[in-house]
Design an enzyme around this catalytic site. Structure first.
Site, PDB file in Angstrom:
ATOM      1  N   GLY A 290       0.840  -1.200   0.000  1.00 57.77           N
ATOM      2  CA  GLY A 290       0.000   0.000   0.000  1.00 57.77           C
ATOM      3  C   GLY A 290       0.870   1.242   0.000  1.00 57.77           C
TER       4      GLY A 290
ATOM      5  N   HIS B 142      -2.454   7.587   7.204  1.00 57.70           N
ATOM      6  CA  HIS B 142      -1.500   8.483   6.532  1.00 57.70           C
ATOM      7  C   HIS B 142      -2.176   9.771   6.070  1.00 57.70           C
ATOM      8  CE1 HIS B 142       2.266   6.276   6.247  1.00 57.70           C
ATOM      9  NE2 HIS B 142       1.641   5.193   5.853  1.00 57.70           N
TER      10      HIS B 142
ATOM     11  N   HIS C 275      -4.549   1.363   7.787  1.00 55.47           N
ATOM     12  CA  HIS C 275      -3.179   1.894   7.895  1.00 55.47           C
ATOM     13  C   HIS C 275      -2.985   3.069   6.927  1.00 55.47           C
ATOM     14  CE1 HIS C 275       1.389   1.299   8.070  1.00 55.47           C
ATOM     15  NE2 HIS C 275       1.228   2.052   6.996  1.00 55.47           N
ATOM     16  N   GLU C 276      -3.425   2.871   5.691  1.00 58.35           N
ATOM     17  CA  GLU C 276      -3.232   3.920   4.676  1.00 58.35           C
ATOM     18  C   GLU C 276      -4.094   5.147   4.996  1.00 58.35           C
ATOM     19  OE1 GLU C 276      -0.739   3.342   3.027  1.00 58.35           O
ATOM     20  OE2 GLU C 276      -0.684   1.161   3.050  1.00 58.35           O
TER      21      GLU C 276
ATOM     22  N   CYS D 217       5.749  -0.318   7.113  1.00 57.76           N
ATOM     23  CA  CYS D 217       5.379   0.878   6.360  1.00 57.76           C
ATOM     24  C   CYS D 217       6.561   1.304   5.502  1.00 57.76           C
ATOM     25  CB  CYS D 217       5.010   1.994   7.342  1.00 57.76           C
ATOM     26  SG  CYS D 217       4.550   3.531   6.536  1.00 57.76           S
TER      27      CYS D 217
ATOM     28  N   GLN E 185       2.681   9.896   1.191  1.00 62.63           N
ATOM     29  CA  GLN E 185       4.044   9.362   1.310  1.00 62.63           C
ATOM     30  C   GLN E 185       4.942   9.771   0.156  1.00 62.63           C
ATOM     31  OE1 GLN E 185       2.175   5.367   2.163  1.00 62.63           O
ATOM     32  NE2 GLN E 185       4.133   5.096   3.212  1.00 62.63           N
TER      33      GLN E 185
HETATM   34 ZN   LIG Z   1       2.429   3.290   5.797  1.00 54.77          ZN
END
Ligand SMILES: [Zn+2]
Length: 170
Positions: free
Chosen positions: A49, A140, A136-137, A94, A54
């Site tokens: 992912g 972000h 999780h994403e 990550c 990011q």
């Molecule tokens: Zn991550």
């Protein structure tokens, strides 16, 4: 296509809250190219992912592929979790915190509403690894990292370990 540089913890840019994507923007060649570049970057890393945050594009979307064969790419634009059920704990990693893994507790089953890469509205109910990955994403997009779930002491150890790794790589 092109590989994009991935921001790494504790880069303050990873703390930016991402902005909503305009539906009309999704189908533009620029946005479609960014999606392709993000998939290429994620597969190359390798990871399952990657969010726009990011790669220093602070918009609410991510690319995911949790398949064994790396042949099931998924795009989630403006994702919103509308239902959640149960708990599960999985060891997470990550691309922005390379080489670090830790157990995080998240919802086991979620329903998420989003736009796909053709700007069509979708709804998905899922569990296990994909559910963890989406959660999780989505963190972000709020400027949150999985190391935020660790104790301050452990997070400081992660920061030191990464800075040592970078010195060795330089
Ligand atoms: Zn991550």
């Amino acid at each position: 296509m092109a590989l994009l540089p991935i921001l790494e913890f504790p880069d303050p840019r990873l703390r930016t809250k991402a902005a909503t994507v305009e539906a009309a923007q999704v189908t533009t060649p620029e946005f479609q190219k960014l999606l392709d570049d993000m998939f290429e970057t994620m597969y190359d890393a390798p990871g399952i992912g990657l969010t726009a945050s990011q790669v220093d594009q602070h918009l609410r979307f991510m690319v995911i592929d949790v398949s064994e064969g790396k042949d099931a790419p998924m795009v989630f634009i403006n994702p919103e979790i509308t239902a959640r059920d149960g708990d599960q704990g999985l060891q997470e990693g990550c691309l922005s915190v390379p080489g670090i893994f830790a157990d995080v507790t998240r919802s086991n089953r979620i329903t998420v509403r989003y736009l796909d890469r053709d700007a069509r509205e979708q709804e998905l109910t899922t569990d296990s690894l994909l559910a963890v990955c989406i959660q999780h994403e989505m963190d972000h997009l709020e400027g949150k990292l999985f190391v935020d779930y660790l104790s301050p002491l452990k997070r400081e150890m992660v920061r030191k370990k990464l800075s040592k790794q970078r010195k060795h790589a330089a």
